[in-house]
Design a protein around this motif. Sequence first.
Motif, PDB file in Angstrom:
ATOM      1  N   UNK A  70      38.204  -9.046 155.751  1.00  0.00           N
ATOM      2  CA  UNK A  70      37.373  -9.657 154.720  1.00  0.00           C
ATOM      3  C   UNK A  70      37.809 -11.052 154.309  1.00  0.00           C
ATOM      4  N   UNK A  71      38.664 -11.679 155.092  1.00  0.00           N
ATOM      5  CA  UNK A  71      39.216 -12.972 154.705  1.00  0.00           C
ATOM      6  C   UNK A  71      38.153 -14.066 154.694  1.00  0.00           C
ATOM      7  N   UNK A  72      38.301 -15.019 153.769  1.00  0.00           N
ATOM      8  CA  UNK A  72      37.392 -16.165 153.662  1.00  0.00           C
ATOM      9  C   UNK A  72      38.084 -17.383 154.269  1.00  0.00           C
ATOM     10  N   UNK A  73      37.466 -18.000 155.260  1.00  0.00           N
ATOM     11  CA  UNK A  73      38.013 -19.209 155.878  1.00  0.00           C
ATOM     12  C   UNK A  73      37.322 -20.433 155.288  1.00  0.00           C
ATOM     13  N   UNK A  74      38.140 -21.420 154.921  1.00  0.00           N
ATOM     14  CA  UNK A  74      37.611 -22.667 154.384  1.00  0.00           C
ATOM     15  C   UNK A  74      38.294 -23.841 155.090  1.00  0.00           C
ATOM     16  N   UNK A  75      37.556 -24.894 155.411  1.00  0.00           N
ATOM     17  CA  UNK A  75      38.182 -26.075 156.021  1.00  0.00           C
ATOM     18  C   UNK A  75      39.039 -26.810 155.003  1.00  0.00           C
ATOM     19  N   UNK A  76      40.146 -27.357 155.470  1.00  0.00           N
ATOM     20  CA  UNK A  76      41.044 -28.077 154.566  1.00  0.00           C
ATOM     21  C   UNK A  76      40.388 -29.348 154.047  1.00  0.00           C
ATOM     22  N   UNK A  77      40.706 -29.669 152.800  1.00  0.00           N
ATOM     23  CA  UNK A  77      40.157 -30.877 152.155  1.00  0.00           C
ATOM     24  C   UNK A  77      41.321 -31.596 151.479  1.00  0.00           C
ATOM     25  N   UNK A  78      42.086 -32.321 152.265  1.00  0.00           N
ATOM     26  CA  UNK A  78      43.357 -32.840 151.771  1.00  0.00           C
ATOM     27  C   UNK A  78      43.168 -33.829 150.625  1.00  0.00           C
ATOM     28  N   UNK A  79      42.146 -34.639 150.701  1.00  0.00           N
ATOM     29  CA  UNK A  79      41.937 -35.595 149.615  1.00  0.00           C
ATOM     30  C   UNK A  79      41.682 -34.882 148.291  1.00  0.00           C
ATOM     31  N   UNK A  80      40.980 -33.773 148.347  1.00  0.00           N
ATOM     32  CA  UNK A  80      40.760 -32.972 147.150  1.00  0.00           C
ATOM     33  C   UNK A  80      42.089 -32.467 146.601  1.00  0.00           C
ATOM     34  N   UNK A  81      42.957 -31.981 147.485  1.00  0.00           N
ATOM     35  CA  UNK A  81      44.238 -31.441 147.040  1.00  0.00           C
ATOM     36  C   UNK A  81      45.125 -32.541 146.462  1.00  0.00           C
ATOM     37  N   UNK A  82      45.026 -33.735 147.015  1.00  0.00           N
ATOM     38  CA  UNK A  82      45.778 -34.861 146.463  1.00  0.00           C
ATOM     39  C   UNK A  82      45.298 -35.176 145.046  1.00  0.00           C
ATOM     40  N   UNK A  83      43.984 -35.114 144.830  1.00  0.00           N
ATOM     41  CA  UNK A  83      43.460 -35.370 143.487  1.00  0.00           C
ATOM     42  C   UNK A  83      43.985 -34.333 142.492  1.00  0.00           C
ATOM     43  N   UNK A  84      44.041 -33.071 142.914  1.00  0.00           N
ATOM     44  CA  UNK A  84      44.594 -32.039 142.035  1.00  0.00           C
ATOM     45  C   UNK A  84      46.094 -32.239 141.854  1.00  0.00           C
TER      46      UNK A  84
END
Length: 400
Positions: A70-84
């Motif tokens: 049941x795992x959910x796969x999501x593409x990485x969004x590095x710029x988003x993580x940098x903002x956080x």
Amino acid sequence: MGPLRTLYIDMNSFFASVEQQLNPSIRGRPVAITAMENEKGCCVAASYEAKAFGVKTGTSVPEARQLCPGIVFLPSRHRLYVRFNLRVAAVLDRHAELERIRSVDEFQIVLSGEETEIDSARALVARLKDAVAQEVGECLRFSAGMGPNHLLAKIAGKLEKPNGCQHLDRGNMPDRIAHLALDDLPGISRSMRERLERAGVRDIVSLCRLDPRHARAIWRSVEGERFVRALQGEPIPLVKTQRGGFGNSKVLAPEFRAPAEAYLVSRWLIEKAAARLRRDGRVAGSFALHLSPMGRFPWARSIRCAPTQDTLEFMRINRALWRRAWPEIRGGRLAAIGVHLGDVDYLTSRTGDLLLPVAPAERTQGERASAAADFINQRFGQGTIRFGVNRPHPGFFERG
């Protein structure tokens, strides 16, 4: 003053937690972050719900699907993580003395006054946890480690996950970490572990009791002495490192693995690396190309050059190296490529050249053209001006 000087904060499953914060429908569900959006990719991060099923960094997508249907796969969004990352850093800095952002999910805080005592330091950690949850997001949690220096604080931060808080100092060392393997410690690679074992150091207790001068001999560097002194609780500061170069590498998607396509990607990587070089006010005196043919040994060569920050000069060297590599890679497929601008120094330190002619610290005509392209791209968007034909290959660090 108490024994503690450093608070280390390690965000728990940071990438997956950011995604869960933004999407309430996947909170509490197993989530994996992937670098490539196909079945041939692997997981670069996983939520704790996914880790409970054995999914971890490096697990392939098919294996993760098998371990956790049941795992959910999501593409990485590095710029988003940098903002956080920056949002978390701002919160920490308002409530404490943020000394350094160690990585996209790690922070280092200075402890002083009453907060060098264990009880006060724990109270500070509790306040920081509440502040991050309220001001950034309830899904964002972290484990905290406290110690007399950055090394012990970092090790302590790994002892209790998720959402933990531990400390290491001379009062509980080395017994508190005696259960760890040598290469569980940051900075101890497999080869260093083998070197230590050949020297008779086979466990954490032996390493902590090692004479720092003996450690210098084993490491063949003063870093060995610094490492052991830090383990023994001395207030060893971080040493500011000098940048050795500017590079970009890329694991290639299937449509970019033909050598002709990969060559165009290498040109795009050079544009990005050279722009960063100029932004930092540097010049590079060498260029290296790294190719990883599928089913063959890696190919790597470098060429020295006059210190420059001219994108077209690096393009010319790159083309020459591809010509050298062509007999070995023609007809094959490439798994990955990388470019590296090395032997860097500041433009202000470059001497003049009477043959060009160019004065000390003055830019050449090609460098001025490259800088003008940077200005236009910054104002109107990346790729507005390109240095010839290339193939952009956005991935992990370009998303978000």
